[in-house]
Enzyme design. Structure first.
Site, short mmCIF file in Angstrom:
data_model
loop_
_atom_site.label_atom_id
_atom_site.label_comp_id
_atom_site.label_asym_id
_atom_site.label_seq_id
_atom_site.Cartn_x
_atom_site.Cartn_y
_atom_site.Cartn_z
N ARG A 169 0.85 -1.19 0.00
CA ARG A 169 0.00 0.00 0.00
C ARG A 169 0.88 1.24 0.00
NH1 ARG A 169 -5.27 -1.78 1.73
NH2 ARG A 169 -5.40 -3.81 0.72
N GLU A 207 -10.07 -2.45 13.88
CA GLU A 207 -10.40 -3.37 12.81
C GLU A 207 -9.20 -4.25 12.45
OE1 GLU A 207 -10.72 -3.25 8.04
OE2 GLU A 207 -11.11 -1.39 9.12
N ARG A 260 -0.97 2.00 13.09
CA ARG A 260 -1.45 0.71 12.58
C ARG A 260 -1.32 0.54 11.07
NH1 ARG A 260 -8.06 0.72 12.98
NH2 ARG A 260 -8.47 2.56 11.72
N HIS A 261 -0.61 1.43 10.39
CA HIS A 261 -0.46 1.32 8.95
C HIS A 261 0.99 1.08 8.54
CE1 HIS A 261 -4.45 3.27 9.01
NE2 HIS A 261 -4.61 2.70 7.83
N SER A 301 -11.58 -7.28 6.99
CA SER A 301 -12.64 -6.75 6.16
C SER A 301 -13.02 -7.83 5.17
CB SER A 301 -12.17 -5.49 5.43
OG SER A 301 -13.25 -4.84 4.81
N ARG A 338 -1.24 -6.86 12.27
CA ARG A 338 -2.25 -6.21 13.09
C ARG A 338 -2.89 -7.19 14.08
NH1 ARG A 338 -6.60 -2.12 10.41
NH2 ARG A 338 -4.65 -1.13 9.74
N GLU A 384 0.36 4.22 0.74
CA GLU A 384 -0.28 5.28 1.52
C GLU A 384 0.76 6.10 2.30
OE1 GLU A 384 -4.43 3.76 3.15
OE2 GLU A 384 -2.86 2.27 3.44
#
Length: 549
Positions: free
Chosen positions: A321, A472, A329-330, A475, A523, A323
């Site tokens: 990712r 979370e 948490r990323h 998903s 996670r 991002e």
């Protein structure tokens, strides 16, 4: 850190969190890199000095010199073989081996001289430690050998041959309650004399540091950036040894459970022609003159595998990712645990797998990883996870109502932000006594393009998220398997249909109803162990500022 849960186009709050957490500039990163290069050069100089010192130390005339010293490189080039059974693991040393001669290999964690005739070494292997005593004895241990032992640098690899003894008083500085009376001592590989961080410092808890501070003693606190810069040393702490053994077990349980449920393990490509999730957070690259990117998840190919008649598939692999996320948490790269399966009648079949898989996982970790969990808890205290034998399921609307009843204002057709997720986790814990639950029937507008809308209300979807301790981790959803509808959904989400044409075409040849989910391995470990940052559970983290070591 689920492979689906990091969808960049889904949450405005995630973007806000990322922007607010950009605290480190590129200038600071360059400054840090220069600092590390300077330290590296200093270490090389120290290593050279240590080698010279070692040569002068070993040059003395000692009739017992064969019992100690540096192992020559020639001997380390697999010149001769020893039976593996000749070696004893430090973790297996106990009173039953009293008076037996044993051979150990480990790290010299601590070295303490007592005059010129005695030296204590604490030797560590795989998180276990044992105290070794080198004391002058005629025909066995010479004063020069004791001097050699005290000159060893911390974290050096050593071989110790000695007799197991059982002291009358407990040994406070080691895990094993026996002592090795050293007969022979060899250095297999020396560490530099000055280490950038000391393992004992890195292993301290905040509670220990604070207590020492209150008592007027200053203990070294090793911050996170320093830990990650010298990750190899940081990984040697008992807590980190526990964290990554727990992580290993999670992957093993995930695989074994799904294999027992008739799933097939697959391996999908990480180089793809277009975005696998939508949005802009993708690593783009040139692929032999063609535009390509790193897969944001195995989503498209695991669905195509269902169309290939595998029925039930799973994968454990890297996910990328791009991002600009600086949150706790990323990560830009993490390990995804992905599942896809045919659905016979209802997407609850997928949630059933999630329920049984994770209850089995939690049960297994609590039963089989007690030592590892204790090691983590000593440095990072946490309460055991509370979960039910049958996992709680709430609809998104029920969750929204719980928040409203608590006075929290939320958009009924929007996504939950981090604060709302945590608050809902608190409310669920108070009402249902669980920190692990499923929230389903999410608004369609906040889900990926391939998510199936609800039959009774197109504003909602046949999708779900799973939470641990208010955050979370999973998903999942039923997928759209009708190609014409899938094209419309992709276009509506801003995806160039041409880049995923082979994916959509796979549904034109007959596709069964299906669904699945994605889990972020790091996670899961972070939240099960109650840790405060995902970088603690990534072996060598990759975030917007870190691509080394």
């Amino acid at each position: 850190m689920s492979t689906e849960s990091q969808e960049p186009a889904l949450s405005e709050q995630s973007t806000q969190d990322d922007e607010s957490s950009k605290s480190v500039s590129k200038k600071a990163a360059k400054k840090e890199a220069a600092k590390q290069e300077k330290l590296r050069r200093r270490q090389e100089a120290n290593l050279a000095a240590a080698a010279t010192s070692s040569l002068s130390l070993d040059s003395g005339d000692d009739p017992l010199s064969a019992n100690y010293g540096d192992v020559p490189l020639l001997e380390l080039q697999s010149k001769s073989a020893k039976d593996v059974s000749d070696w004893t693991k430090v973790g297996l040393l106990n009173e039953s081996l009293k008076d037996q001669l044993v051979l150990l290999r480990g790290r010299a964690q601590a070295i303490r001289a007592v005059g010129k005739k005695m030296a204590f070494l604490v030797v560590r292997e795989s998180g276990f430690t044992v105290q070794c005593l080198a004391q002058v004895q005629p025909d066995v241990v010479s004063p020069q050998m004791v001097k050699y032992a005290t000159a060893l640098s911390r974290e050096s690899i050593v071989d110790v041959e000695g007799v197991v003894s059982v002291p009358s008083a407990p040994i406070k500085g080691a895990t094993q309650q026996v002592e090795i009376l050293v007969k022979k001592l060899y250095s297999v590989n020396k560490a530099v004399p000055t280490l950038p961080i000391i393992v004992e410092d890195a292993a301290r808890s905040e509670i220990e540091i604070e207590k020492a501070h209150q008592a007027g003693e200053q203990l070294v606190r090793v911050n996170q950036d320093t830990r990650l810069n010298f990750r190899v040393l940081d990984l040697r702490t008992p807590a980190n040894q526990g964290i990554f053994r727990i992580q290993s077990q999670i992957g093993n349980i995930f695989r074994q459970f799904l294999l027992s449920e008739d799933f097939v393990e697959i391996h999908t490509p990480k180089l793809i022609a277009g975005s696998s999730e939508g949005g802009s957070a993708v690593f783009r690259l040139d692929y032999k003159g063609q535009p390509a990117c790193l897969a944001q998840s195995p989503q498209l190919h695991k669905q195509m595998s269902i169309c290939g008649d595998f029925g039930r598939v799973f994968e454990i692999g890297p996910v990328f990712r791009a991002e600009d996320s600086y949150t706790h948490r990323h990560l830009c790269e993490f390990t995804g645990l992905d599942v896809e399966m045919e659905i016979k009648s209802h997407y609850s079949e997928v949630m059933d797998i999630v329920d049984r898989l994770f209850v089995a996982m939690f049960d297994s970790l609590n039963k089989n990883c007690q030592k590892e969990l204790e090691a983590v808890g000593r440095q990072y205290p946490f309460e055991p996870l509370k979960y039910l034998r049958q996992t709680l399921r709430l609809t998104f609307e029920e969750g929204i109502q719980m928040l409203k009843d608590a006075g929290i204002v939320v958009d009924p057709l929007g996504d939950l932000n981090t604060e709302s997720e945590r608050k809902l986790g608190q409310l669920v814990l108070e009402k249902y006594s669980t920190e692990f639950y499923i929230l389903h029937r999410y608004p369609l507008a906040v889900r990926p393009f391939y998510t199936m809308p609800c039959y009774d209300n197109p504003a909602y979807s046949n999708s779900f998220d799973v939470f641990i301790r208010g955050e979370e981790i999973i998903s999942g959803a039923q997928r759209v398997h009708v190609p014409e509808f899938l094209e419309k959904r992709a276009e509506a989400c801003g995806i160039d249909v041409k880049t995923i044409s082979t994916y959509i075409d796979s549904f034109r040849y007959g596709a069964p109803p299906h669904g699945g989910f994605g889990v972020g391995l790091e996670r899961v470990v972070m939240l099960f162990c109650g840790l405060n940052n995902i970088r603690k559970t990534s072996l060598y983290p990759r975030d917007p500022l870190r691509i080394a070591p």
